[in-house]
Write an enzyme that holds these catalytic residues in place. Sequence first.
Site, mmCIF file in Angstrom:
data_model
loop_
_atom_site.group_PDB
_atom_site.id
_atom_site.type_symbol
_atom_site.label_atom_id
_atom_site.label_comp_id
_atom_site.label_asym_id
_atom_site.label_seq_id
_atom_site.Cartn_x
_atom_site.Cartn_y
_atom_site.Cartn_z
ATOM 1 N N ALA A 19 0.858 -1.183 0.000
ATOM 2 C CA ALA A 19 0.000 0.000 0.000
ATOM 3 C C ALA A 19 0.890 1.226 0.000
ATOM 4 O O ALA A 19 2.016 1.200 0.512
ATOM 5 C CB ALA A 19 -0.904 0.004 1.228
ATOM 6 N N ARG A 200 5.339 8.519 2.460
ATOM 7 C CA ARG A 200 5.694 8.073 1.109
ATOM 8 C C ARG A 200 7.089 7.464 1.092
ATOM 9 O O ARG A 200 7.947 7.818 1.881
ATOM 10 C CB ARG A 200 5.641 9.257 0.139
ATOM 11 C CG ARG A 200 4.254 9.874 -0.016
ATOM 12 C CD ARG A 200 4.283 11.028 -0.998
ATOM 13 N NE ARG A 200 4.668 10.574 -2.341
ATOM 14 C CZ ARG A 200 4.819 11.393 -3.384
ATOM 15 N NH1 ARG A 200 4.617 12.699 -3.233
ATOM 16 N NH2 ARG A 200 5.165 10.911 -4.554
ATOM 17 N N ASN A 201 7.285 6.543 0.152
ATOM 18 C CA ASN A 201 8.586 5.912 -0.087
ATOM 19 C C ASN A 201 9.113 5.160 1.140
ATOM 20 O O ASN A 201 10.324 4.958 1.286
ATOM 21 C CB ASN A 201 9.623 6.954 -0.535
ATOM 22 C CG ASN A 201 9.183 7.706 -1.773
ATOM 23 O OD1 ASN A 201 8.638 7.109 -2.705
ATOM 24 N ND2 ASN A 201 9.378 9.020 -1.781
ATOM 25 N N ARG A 202 8.189 4.760 2.004
ATOM 26 C CA ARG A 202 8.547 4.016 3.223
ATOM 27 C C ARG A 202 9.452 4.827 4.158
ATOM 28 O O ARG A 202 10.126 4.273 5.010
ATOM 29 C CB ARG A 202 9.209 2.675 2.880
ATOM 30 C CG ARG A 202 8.292 1.693 2.144
ATOM 31 C CD ARG A 202 7.029 1.430 2.952
ATOM 32 N NE ARG A 202 6.221 0.330 2.435
ATOM 33 C CZ ARG A 202 5.142 0.477 1.661
ATOM 34 N NH1 ARG A 202 4.781 1.707 1.275
ATOM 35 N NH2 ARG A 202 4.441 -0.557 1.275
ATOM 36 N N MET A 203 9.455 6.137 4.010
ATOM 37 C CA MET A 203 10.216 7.010 4.905
ATOM 38 C C MET A 203 9.287 7.492 6.026
ATOM 39 O O MET A 203 8.977 8.669 6.153
ATOM 40 C CB MET A 203 10.818 8.180 4.122
ATOM 41 C CG MET A 203 11.848 7.747 3.078
ATOM 42 S SD MET A 203 13.299 6.967 3.832
ATOM 43 C CE MET A 203 14.080 8.399 4.555
#
Length: 223
Positions: A19, A200-203
């Site tokens: 997701a 976002r971007n797993r950050m």
Amino acid sequence: MTDADITSNITLDLPTMRAHYEGGSLDESELATTWHEQLQFWLDQAAQQGVVEPNAMVLATADPQGRPSSRTVLAKGLDARGVVFFTNYTSTKSHELAATRYASATFPWYSLQRQAHVRGTVEKVDVSETRAYWASRPRESQLGAWASPQSVVVHSRHNLDASLANIQRQFADAEEVPVPPHWGGWRIRPEIVEFWQGRRNRMHDRLRYKLTRDGWKVERLGP
């Protein structure tokens, strides 16, 4: 078509399942002064946004050999002292808590792309606190607490239903159902409380309150 037929036609590609977290952010300047005020704020927001049972938390315990187990319970108390839940004192979780005196719990608010994590020592709540919560429970739930041999092997559903029927007869004429002697609350007294917000971007944003000799301090962790 049976459920088995439907299931056989579904193949999940686990490596590609993901997701995208676009829900928000969490900055140090946005945090409440105390961990419990921040947790209450997020609980309130989860309830307002329609999260089903926003007070549900995954409770993790371990036996004396360090073997972990987890299950979902409902938080029923929150203040500066800690997070409270109630259960059968003869259950597996209670045996493990009594042995190790330590636990962790995670509130997984998936739809909000958030979670909160609490970790620390545990203690049984005062009898008066247990009685106060017990009085707020529906009668049916009170009877169920008497009838259920939690975590004990039972031979059939019929045995459970028969146990409940016996308890219903036992307290049929009682205006109030008393608290079972084997039932009560546990309080997790946090040493660490982490608030996680998907980004976002797993950050992701990870901010935690950590108890130190000088009091609570806030730290940011890498995602």
